[in-house]
Structure formats: C-alpha cells, structure tokens
Write an enzyme that holds these catalytic residues in place. Structure first.
Site, PDB file in Angstrom:
ATOM      1  N   CYS A  68       0.915  -1.189  -0.110  1.00 33.35           N
ATOM      2  CA  CYS A  68       0.483   0.191   0.012  1.00 33.35           C
ATOM      3  C   CYS A  68       1.202   1.147   0.128  1.00 33.35           C
ATOM      4  O   CYS A  68       1.219   1.057   0.857  1.00 33.35           O
ATOM      5  CB  CYS A  68      -1.021  -0.082   1.333  1.00 33.35           C
ATOM      6  N   GLY A  69       1.159   2.141  -1.418  1.00 30.71           N
ATOM      7  CA  GLY A  69       1.572   3.060  -0.886  1.00 30.71           C
ATOM      8  C   GLY A  69       1.823   3.773  -0.459  1.00 30.71           C
ATOM      9  O   GLY A  69       1.799   4.809   0.031  1.00 30.71           O
ATOM     10  N   ASN A  70       0.427   4.485  -0.168  1.00 32.40           N
ATOM     11  CA  ASN A  70       0.015   5.364   0.760  1.00 32.40           C
ATOM     12  C   ASN A  70       0.266   5.378   2.098  1.00 32.40           C
ATOM     13  O   ASN A  70       0.543   6.107   3.092  1.00 32.40           O
ATOM     14  CB  ASN A  70      -1.564   5.820   0.203  1.00 32.40           C
TER      15      ASN A  70
ATOM     16  N   HIS B 116      -3.308  -4.544 -10.418  1.00 32.01           N
ATOM     17  CA  HIS B 116      -3.813  -3.502 -11.218  1.00 32.01           C
ATOM     18  C   HIS B 116      -4.545  -3.554 -12.647  1.00 32.01           C
ATOM     19  O   HIS B 116      -3.244  -3.757 -13.353  1.00 32.01           O
ATOM     20  CB  HIS B 116      -2.766  -1.832 -11.212  1.00 32.01           C
TER      21      HIS B 116
ATOM     22  N   GLU C  39     -10.793   0.899  -5.749  1.00 29.90           N
ATOM     23  CA  GLU C  39     -10.201  -0.072  -4.541  1.00 29.90           C
ATOM     24  C   GLU C  39     -10.155  -1.570  -4.882  1.00 29.90           C
ATOM     25  O   GLU C  39     -11.503  -2.303  -4.191  1.00 29.90           O
ATOM     26  CB  GLU C  39      -9.470   0.176  -3.880  1.00 29.90           C
ATOM     27  N   ARG C  40      -9.780  -2.857  -5.013  1.00 33.01           N
ATOM     28  CA  ARG C  40     -10.075  -4.133  -4.691  1.00 33.01           C
ATOM     29  C   ARG C  40      -9.746  -3.747  -3.204  1.00 33.01           C
ATOM     30  O   ARG C  40      -8.632  -3.630  -2.478  1.00 33.01           O
ATOM     31  CB  ARG C  40      -8.546  -5.134  -4.516  1.00 33.01           C
TER      32      ARG C  40
ATOM     33  N   CYS D  85      -4.431   6.843  -4.031  1.00 36.62           N
ATOM     34  CA  CYS D  85      -3.753   4.612  -4.885  1.00 36.62           C
ATOM     35  C   CYS D  85      -2.635   5.018  -4.953  1.00 36.62           C
ATOM     36  O   CYS D  85      -2.728   5.276  -6.387  1.00 36.62           O
ATOM     37  CB  CYS D  85      -4.909   4.202  -5.376  1.00 36.62           C
TER      38      CYS D  85
ATOM     39  N   THR E 281       0.297   2.598  -5.117  1.00 35.17           N
ATOM     40  CA  THR E 281       0.771   1.343  -5.492  1.00 35.17           C
ATOM     41  C   THR E 281      -0.253   1.901  -7.267  1.00 35.17           C
ATOM     42  O   THR E 281       0.286   1.346  -8.535  1.00 35.17           O
ATOM     43  CB  THR E 281      -0.079  -0.022  -5.438  1.00 35.17           C
ATOM     44  N   GLY E 282      -1.409   2.298  -7.247  1.00 34.06           N
ATOM     45  CA  GLY E 282      -1.985   2.288  -8.478  1.00 34.06           C
ATOM     46  C   GLY E 282      -1.706   3.528  -9.670  1.00 34.06           C
ATOM     47  O   GLY E 282      -1.706   3.541 -10.526  1.00 34.06           O
TER      48      GLY E 282
HETATM   49  N1  LIG Z   1      -6.915  -1.910  -2.784  1.00 28.99           N
HETATM   50  C1  LIG Z   1      -4.875  -2.287  -2.125  1.00 28.99           C
HETATM   51  C2  LIG Z   1      -4.417  -2.184  -1.063  1.00 28.99           C
HETATM   52  C3  LIG Z   1      -3.847  -0.759  -1.210  1.00 28.99           C
HETATM   53  C4  LIG Z   1      -3.684   0.100  -2.035  1.00 28.99           C
HETATM   54  C5  LIG Z   1      -3.674   1.799  -2.141  1.00 28.99           C
HETATM   55  N2  LIG Z   1      -4.271   2.123  -1.094  1.00 28.99           N
HETATM   56  C6  LIG Z   1      -2.302   2.003  -2.378  1.00 28.99           C
HETATM   57  O1  LIG Z   1      -2.106   3.200  -1.822  1.00 28.99           O
HETATM   58  O2  LIG Z   1      -1.916   1.805  -2.318  1.00 28.99           O
HETATM   59  C7  LIG Z   1      -5.054  -4.212  -2.583  1.00 28.99           C
HETATM   60  O3  LIG Z   1      -5.633  -4.784  -2.803  1.00 28.99           O
HETATM   61  O4  LIG Z   1      -3.890  -4.185  -3.482  1.00 28.99           O
END
Ligand SMILES: N[C@H](CCC[C@H](N)C(=O)O)C(=O)O
Length: 278
Positions: free
Chosen positions: A71-73, A162, A211-212, A220, A222-223
């Site tokens: 999770c990047g954030n 993603h 988000e998943r 997001c 990572t997104g």
């Molecule tokens: N929902 C994402 C995890 C949180 C990623 C997102 N909040 C970020 O900041 O990278 C997943 O299940 O892969």
C-alpha cells in the site's frame, strides 16, 4: 486499544502499533474499524510491526478484511508514524511488506515527517505474476467488457494487481458501476485494483481508482505507480509525471536505469483515538 488515524492524499487508514498490542484477527478487526458508521471509518487498517529484515514491517488490510501485498499511501504514513513517535531517528528507513522491503527517504519539518519519497521497486509485467489471464506480454490492451462496453486495460503489479484504462473524462466516468465489475472479473484470479486515467499532458495524469477490497478511494499510491508505468507503455506520458487524484497529487517516476518506480507524496496524522469495542 489506541490507534492513530492518518492519510496519504485522502486515502485514510487506521494505524495500530504492533510493538505494543497483539491483534488476534486483523482481518475481522479491519472490517469493524473501517466501517464509517459503526466503527472509526477508514479505507482499512495498518499494523506496524518489528522486522528481522528491515527497520520495520507493515501489514495492510482493506475495508473488506482482505490483506494486500502493498500500500503506497500507507507506507508513507508508516514512515511518518515511526519517526514522529520516536521509534526511529532516521529519515532514511526500510519497511518490509508482502511485496518486499521498501526504502523511504522522508522529509521532516518542525520535527515531524510531512512527505516521503519511496522506492517502490520494479513493476511486474508478466501476466502470470500480476496475475491476469492474458496472452499478452506485457499486458497492454487486454479487453474486458463491462456493462456493454469493451475497455482496453494495461495490467501492472506493484506487488498488488492493477488494471489501468484510459478515458476522456474521469470526473464524469461511471466508476461506481464499472469499478466493481472489473474488480471481481474472472480475468483477475486475485481480483484487481482498477484505475481510470485521463491524460492531461506528457507530464500530468488525472486518475480515479476503484480499489480491490475498499471501493473508490481518494487516492492509491501503488495505483499511481502502475498508472505511470501503463502511461509509458502506451506512449502517453514521459517517465516522470504528476498523478492528480481526488485527494491530492503524487509524483511518480519510472527510472530507466534501475527500472525502479519512485513515488513521492505527503503523509498526514489526523487524530489519535481509543477503540472501545474489543
Ligand atoms: N486495495 C489495495 C491495497 C491498498 C492500495 C492503495 N491504497 C495504495 O495506496 O497503494 C489492494 O487490495 O491491492
């Protein structure tokens, strides 16, 4: 149980100190604490833990209780948490995750971390590793249908999966209808985070995300990294760009020499609280 509420560009999580408490069932706790009516309200929870391999370790659980690889954030907020609470006096630290050990370079203002640059590692582009069911390599232009429209997705993993597609106008895109369909589509064996991206110019992208495990979030990390990589693979942006999200901006760079993706952005502590529900 004490908790700290933090966010990165409005992607808000509840942070629990695993050095002080032991959480028996973090998945179940994430569901209860994330509830915006009956709990604290958040996109999920994050455990901060000791590590043998790095300075710290983090585990992240979405609002539906599912554990994500990265999770990047949140990782920027973990860095802020451990520095501000004097668990470290270093501004360059390492944090172990299910997607490997990440390196943070944190900015301090008036004794507190406000911003961090994170080495997010290399993007994962092989279909089977993302994972996505696709014969393409890299996965650029994989068509997924939703509500009668065929969307061409570029798929990238930053440790978590993603799927990115480019649209004309993110502000008016029916994310609430399309996002949930893509999230659980059969082409994604471990589900997927779905990003919908508008190209502003060669150095600026606008992105909304479903988000998943959490639904639409304001950002997001990572997104945003996966989005920049997809933008480069589709020849829509340069290798460094601002990704503009509903909750704020992230600066993303896909370094050619190292093949590593770097994410820079803020981290904010909103409040400290006491969870009374066991
Ligand atoms: N929902 C994402 C995890 C949180 C990623 C997102 N909040 C970020 O900041 O990278 C997943 O299940 O892969």
């Amino acid at each position: 149980m004490k908790f700290t509420k933090m966010h990165g560009c409005g992607n808000d999580y509840i942070y629990l100190n695993g050095f002080e408490i032991d959480v028996a069932d973090p998945s179940e706790l994430a569901i209860r604490m994330s509830n915006r009516n009956f709990g604290v309200g958040s996109d999920g929870i994050v455990l901060i833990l000791p590590s043998e391999k790095a300075d710290f370790r983090m585990r992240m659980f979405n609002a539906d209780g599912s554990e994500a690889e990265m999770c990047g954030n949140a990782i920027r907020c973990v860095g802020k948490y451990v520095y501000d609470k004097k668990m470290t006096d270093q501004t360059n630290i390492t944090i172990d995750t299910l997607a490997g050990v990440k390196i943070l370079d944190m900015t301090v203002e008036d004794g507190q971390v406000t911003y961090a640059k994170v080495d997010m590692g290399e993007p994962i582009l092989k279909a089977e590793d993302i994972p996505v069911v696709s014969a393409l390599e890299p996965v650029v232009g994989e068509v997924v249908e939703a509500l009668g429209t065929a969307y061409a997705f570029t798929c990238v993993s930053m440790g978590n999966p993603h799927a990115i597609t480019f649209v004309d106008d993110t502000d008016h895109f029916p994310l609430e209808e399309v996002g949930p369909i893509i999230e659980v589509h059969e082409k994604f064996p471990r589900k997927v985070n779905a990003e919908f991206v508008q190209v502003v110019d060669q150095e600026t992208l606008k992105m909304r995300v479903w988000e998943r495990g959490s639904g639409e979030t304001l950002a997001c990390g990572t997104g945003a990294c996966a989005t920049l990589v997809a933008g480069v693979l589709n020849e829509k942006v340069g290798r460094k760009a601002t990704v503009k999200l509903l909750g704020g901006d992230l600066i993303i760079e896909w370094d050619e020499a190292s093949n590593h993706v770097f994410m820079s952005g803020p981290a904010v502590t909103v409040f400290e609280g006491e969870w009374m529900l066991g």
